[in-house]
Design an enzyme around this catalytic site. Structure first.
Site, PDB file in Angstrom:
ATOM      1  N   GLY A  46      61.329  77.202  18.804  1.00  0.00           N
ATOM      2  CA  GLY A  46      60.272  77.352  19.791  1.00  0.00           C
ATOM      3  C   GLY A  46      59.462  76.067  19.860  1.00  0.00           C
ATOM      4  O   GLY A  46      59.378  75.327  18.871  1.00  0.00           O
ATOM      5  N   GLN A  51      52.436  70.614  21.836  1.00  0.00           N
ATOM      6  CA  GLN A  51      53.135  69.935  20.740  1.00  0.00           C
ATOM      7  C   GLN A  51      53.816  68.639  21.206  1.00  0.00           C
ATOM      8  O   GLN A  51      54.193  67.818  20.377  1.00  0.00           O
ATOM      9  CB  GLN A  51      54.182  70.864  20.112  1.00  0.00           C
ATOM     10  CG  GLN A  51      53.563  72.032  19.355  1.00  0.00           C
ATOM     11  CD  GLN A  51      54.631  72.884  18.711  1.00  0.00           C
ATOM     12  OE1 GLN A  51      55.228  73.736  19.358  1.00  0.00           O
ATOM     13  NE2 GLN A  51      54.907  72.634  17.437  1.00  0.00           N
ATOM     14  N   CYS A  89      56.480  75.488  11.467  1.00  0.00           N
ATOM     15  CA  CYS A  89      56.100  74.900  12.754  1.00  0.00           C
ATOM     16  C   CYS A  89      56.531  73.438  12.774  1.00  0.00           C
ATOM     17  O   CYS A  89      56.348  72.733  11.785  1.00  0.00           O
ATOM     18  CB  CYS A  89      54.583  75.000  12.929  1.00  0.00           C
ATOM     19  SG  CYS A  89      53.985  74.319  14.482  1.00  0.00           S
ATOM     20  N   LEU A  90      57.094  73.003  13.901  1.00  0.00           N
ATOM     21  CA  LEU A  90      57.537  71.610  14.013  1.00  0.00           C
ATOM     22  C   LEU A  90      56.365  70.629  13.901  1.00  0.00           C
ATOM     23  O   LEU A  90      56.568  69.460  13.605  1.00  0.00           O
ATOM     24  CB  LEU A  90      58.275  71.391  15.341  1.00  0.00           C
ATOM     25  CG  LEU A  90      59.616  72.118  15.485  1.00  0.00           C
ATOM     26  CD1 LEU A  90      60.184  71.890  16.880  1.00  0.00           C
ATOM     27  CD2 LEU A  90      60.605  71.685  14.427  1.00  0.00           C
ATOM     28  N   HIS A 131      53.723  83.056  18.113  1.00  0.00           N
ATOM     29  CA  HIS A 131      53.415  81.748  17.522  1.00  0.00           C
ATOM     30  C   HIS A 131      53.198  80.693  18.607  1.00  0.00           C
ATOM     31  O   HIS A 131      52.220  79.937  18.577  1.00  0.00           O
ATOM     32  CB  HIS A 131      54.578  81.361  16.591  1.00  0.00           C
ATOM     33  CG  HIS A 131      54.483  80.001  15.982  1.00  0.00           C
ATOM     34  ND1 HIS A 131      54.403  79.799  14.621  1.00  0.00           N
ATOM     35  CD2 HIS A 131      54.473  78.767  16.539  1.00  0.00           C
ATOM     36  CE1 HIS A 131      54.344  78.493  14.379  1.00  0.00           C
ATOM     37  NE2 HIS A 131      54.385  77.847  15.529  1.00  0.00           N
ATOM     38  N   GLU A 132      54.118  80.653  19.580  1.00  0.00           N
ATOM     39  CA  GLU A 132      54.043  79.606  20.617  1.00  0.00           C
ATOM     40  C   GLU A 132      52.852  79.829  21.549  1.00  0.00           C
ATOM     41  O   GLU A 132      52.181  78.875  21.954  1.00  0.00           O
ATOM     42  CB  GLU A 132      55.346  79.553  21.419  1.00  0.00           C
ATOM     43  CG  GLU A 132      56.597  79.245  20.602  1.00  0.00           C
ATOM     44  CD  GLU A 132      56.476  78.034  19.709  1.00  0.00           C
ATOM     45  OE1 GLU A 132      55.715  77.110  20.043  1.00  0.00           O
ATOM     46  OE2 GLU A 132      57.134  78.020  18.656  1.00  0.00           O
TER      47      GLU A 132
HETATM   48 NI    NI Z   1      54.408  75.862  16.085  1.00  0.00          NI
END
Ligand code: NI
Length: 173
Positions: A46, A51, A89-90, A131-132
């Site tokens: 995701g 981000q 998370c990225l 989350h997103e």
């Molecule tokens: Ni994230």
């Protein structure tokens, strides 16, 4: 298509509330395609627009057989049944936390042409939608995590369970 730079925790952009997408043009289509490529390149499941430095309400989520693009997404219903699992998370590489989320959620969103649709997600997909969409309001999972995992716990988990890989949100490594 092109890879975009993923911003990490500490960048104030991750704490800001995103504005709705209002223009459904070639630029939006390009951004969506770039986000999909960037997410896949980073082995994520995701990715939210902030981000990659764009303060607009847009996320992409890998639901297994396709990547869904959610423009101006809203959660319209969620189950009372909850799930507790490991989340990453990225924008916070190498760290993971234990987070409780609804087991099922229904999201209403627009596609790149502006057409509205609804999508039902369960388990990992439901977790990922929550989350997103939190990212679009400037929130990180770490704010609601019961606790963060230690490196030892992560190693143990990886060694014990093949399911580990699919339990980690946004990071299939
Ligand atoms: Ni994230």
């Amino acid at each position: 298509m092109a890879l975009r730079n993923i911003v990490t925790v500490g960048d104030p952009i991750l704490t800001k509330k995103c504005r709705p997408v209002v223009k459904f043009d070639d630029r939006l289509a390009q951004l969506i395609d770039d986000m999909k490529e960037t997410m896949q390149n980073a082995n994520g499941v995701g990715l939210a627009a902030p981000q990659v430095g764009v303060l607009r309400r847009l996320v992409v989520v890998d639901v297994g057989d396709e990547i869904v693009e959610l423009v101006n997404p809203e959660i319209v219903s969620m189950s009372e049944e909850m799930q507790t699992g490991v989340e990453g998370c990225l924008s916070l590489p190498g760290e993971y936390g234990v987070v409780t989320r609804p087991m099922y959620v229904t999201v209403r969103a627009q596609d790149r042409n502006g057409d509205w649709y609804e999508y039902d997600g369960e388990e990992l997909v439901a977790r990922c939608f929550c989350h997103e969409i939190d990212h679009l309001d400037g929130h990180m999972y770490t704010e609601i995590a019961e606790r963060m995992l230690t490196p030892e716990e992560l190693e143990k988990l990886a060694a014990e369970s093949d399911d580990y890989e699919v339990e980690i949100e946004e990071d299939k490594k």
